[in-house]
Design an enzyme around this catalytic site. Structure first.
Site, PDB file in Angstrom:
ATOM      1  N   CYS A  19     184.595  82.162 125.683  1.00 30.16           N
ATOM      2  CA  CYS A  19     185.201  80.874 126.040  1.00 30.16           C
ATOM      3  C   CYS A  19     185.990  80.313 124.856  1.00 30.16           C
ATOM      4  O   CYS A  19     187.079  79.755 125.024  1.00 30.16           O
ATOM      5  CB  CYS A  19     184.129  79.883 126.486  1.00 30.16           C
ATOM      6  SG  CYS A  19     182.756  79.697 125.336  1.00 30.16           S
ATOM      7  N   THR A  20     185.465  80.497 123.643  1.00 29.79           N
ATOM      8  CA  THR A  20     186.132  79.958 122.457  1.00 29.79           C
ATOM      9  C   THR A  20     187.413  80.719 122.147  1.00 29.79           C
ATOM     10  O   THR A  20     188.436  80.120 121.793  1.00 29.79           O
ATOM     11  CB  THR A  20     185.175  79.980 121.250  1.00 29.79           C
ATOM     12  OG1 THR A  20     183.990  79.250 121.600  1.00 29.79           O
ATOM     13  CG2 THR A  20     185.803  79.342 120.024  1.00 29.79           C
TER      14      THR A  20
ATOM     15  N   ASN B 195     183.683  74.921 128.198  1.00 25.94           N
ATOM     16  CA  ASN B 195     183.281  76.282 127.864  1.00 25.94           C
ATOM     17  C   ASN B 195     182.652  77.031 129.043  1.00 25.94           C
ATOM     18  O   ASN B 195     182.555  78.243 129.026  1.00 25.94           O
ATOM     19  CB  ASN B 195     182.309  76.288 126.669  1.00 25.94           C
ATOM     20  CG  ASN B 195     181.220  75.252 126.778  1.00 25.94           C
ATOM     21  OD1 ASN B 195     181.450  74.069 126.503  1.00 25.94           O
ATOM     22  ND2 ASN B 195     180.032  75.670 127.177  1.00 25.94           N
TER      23      ASN B 195
ATOM     24  N   ARG C  91     176.685  74.054 116.806  1.00 26.16           N
ATOM     25  CA  ARG C  91     176.115  73.745 118.115  1.00 26.16           C
ATOM     26  C   ARG C  91     175.631  72.296 118.095  1.00 26.16           C
ATOM     27  O   ARG C  91     174.892  71.909 117.194  1.00 26.16           O
ATOM     28  CB  ARG C  91     174.958  74.692 118.439  1.00 26.16           C
ATOM     29  CG  ARG C  91     175.385  76.140 118.676  1.00 26.16           C
ATOM     30  CD  ARG C  91     176.260  76.233 119.923  1.00 26.16           C
ATOM     31  NE  ARG C  91     176.703  77.576 120.210  1.00 26.16           N
ATOM     32  CZ  ARG C  91     176.120  78.383 121.104  1.00 26.16           C
ATOM     33  NH1 ARG C  91     175.042  77.982 121.771  1.00 26.16           N
ATOM     34  NH2 ARG C  91     176.615  79.582 121.340  1.00 26.16           N
TER      35      ARG C  91
ATOM     36  N   LYS D 288     167.555  95.499 139.276  1.00 21.39           N
ATOM     37  CA  LYS D 288     167.577  95.380 137.817  1.00 21.39           C
ATOM     38  C   LYS D 288     168.482  96.435 137.187  1.00 21.39           C
ATOM     39  O   LYS D 288     168.919  96.281 136.049  1.00 21.39           O
ATOM     40  CB  LYS D 288     166.154  95.529 137.258  1.00 21.39           C
ATOM     41  CG  LYS D 288     165.278  94.311 137.472  1.00 21.39           C
ATOM     42  CD  LYS D 288     163.934  94.464 136.778  1.00 21.39           C
ATOM     43  CE  LYS D 288     163.101  93.203 137.004  1.00 21.39           C
ATOM     44  NZ  LYS D 288     161.759  93.311 136.422  1.00 21.39           N
TER      45      LYS D 288
END
Length: 341
Positions: free
Chosen positions: A158-159, A322, A240, A85
């Protein structure tokens, strides 16, 4: 020259698809994966079966604490699995993982992501926008990477990876006075399957499969960091929508130099066939979103969907997977920085 050794922290959507892209492109060697929430047999299952991109066209097994990923005609990947973690406690150096993809979505600042350096990593690539790490978009500003100072970098969003190549081509050829972007964006893991509480962003808590949800995005403003001459000239928002993958950018801009739609198509096609080959693509077909599932490009310009009000005011449309397009750029960015020392 030997291939760059890569570790992946976080075996979620992007982590798994970075591994798929690495197998497919065969330009880097994945030597380690860390995820404290997934056992190794579950990793095999999640990597093999994918509801969006289909079953992996190769074999994936495990031997002790190693994942073995193989595909005909490609290098095989023997991948040490860690379950820590704490990013500082992952022994990346023990498997010579010089480049770490930080894809948990949690450690997105320079300070947090630099914990990987303590375990022996030399460079960290955050697979998300970062508040303070330098952002690089392959095909746009990756050549500004500074090997001596940039040890923790961001592959942007991604955009931004879809928008920036298109914005660069348009700005270089015609000049952008100002612009607004809308991304019609597929659902992601942060959304809710049914209505539920969502902190301060109440709309984000509404059922993803039932609604078109207006949302904020920093993707357009981030283009100003990647292309400094566009700083302050672009902003945007997202809707979205209930699709599992593939999104589309709608960029509406005022141009300095008048341009017909044919003029715009010519320069975009020239870039797609030339300096941005593999990053920017160009289509004249009557396409819809599912036509781009598993497309490795960052941005696919859709000539038939673009419109012009007059030669100085145009709406441009570009598609992107994406998940997979972005994951391919993570691999490309590592391949590039590995050559810079």
């Amino acid at each position: 020259m030997s291939k760059a050794n890569v570790g992946i922290n976080g075996f979620g959507r992007i982590g798994r698809l970075v591994l798929r892209a690495a197998v497919e492109k065969d330009t880097v060697q994945v030597v380690a994966v860390n995820d404290p929430f997934i056992t190794i047999d579950y990793m095999v299952y999640l990597f093999k079966y994918d509801s969006t991109h289909g079953q992996f066209k190769g074999t994936v097994t495990y031997d002790g604490d190693f994942l073995i990923v193989q595909k005909d005609g490609k290098s095989s990947h023997k991948i040490k699995v860690f379950n820590s973690k704490d990013p500082a406690a992952i022994a990346w150096g023990s498997v010579k993982a010089d480049f770490v993809v930080e894809s948990t979505g949690v450690f997105t600042t320079k300070e947090k992501a630099s914990a990987h350096l303590q375990g022996g990593a030399k460079k960290v690539i955050i697979s998300a926008p970062s508040a303070d790490a330098p952002m690089y978009v392959v095909g746009v500003n990756h050549e500004k990477y500074d090997a001596s100072n940039d040890h923790v970098i961001s592959n942007a969003s991604c955009t931004t990876n879809c928008l920036a190549p298109l914005a660069k081509v348009i700005n270089d050829n015609f000049g952008i006075i100002e612009g607004l972007m809308t991304t019609v964006h597929a659902v992601t893991a942060t959304q809710k399957t049914v209505d539920g509480p969502s902190g301060k962003l109440w709309r984000d808590g509404r059922g993803a499969g039932q609604n078109i949800i207006p949302a904020s995005t920093g993707a357009a403003k981030a283009v100003g960091k990647v292309i400094p001459e566009l700083n302050g000239k672009l902003t945007g928002m997202a809707f979205r929508v209930p699709t599992p993958d593939v999104s589309v950018v709608d960029l509406t801009v005022r141009l300095e130099k008048p341009a017909s739609m044919d003029d715009i198509k010519k320069v975009v096609k020239a870039a797609a066939d030339g300096p941005m080959k593999g990053i920017l693509a160009y289509t004249e077909d009557q396409v819809v979103s599912t036509d781009f599932v598993s497309d490795p490009h960052s941005s696919i310009f859709d000539t038939g969907a673009c419109i012009s009000l007059n030669p100085n005011f145009v709406k441009l449309v570009s598609w992107y997977d994406n998940e997979y397009g972005y994951s391919n750029r993570v691999v490309d960015l590592i391949g590039y920085i590995a050559t810079r020392g």
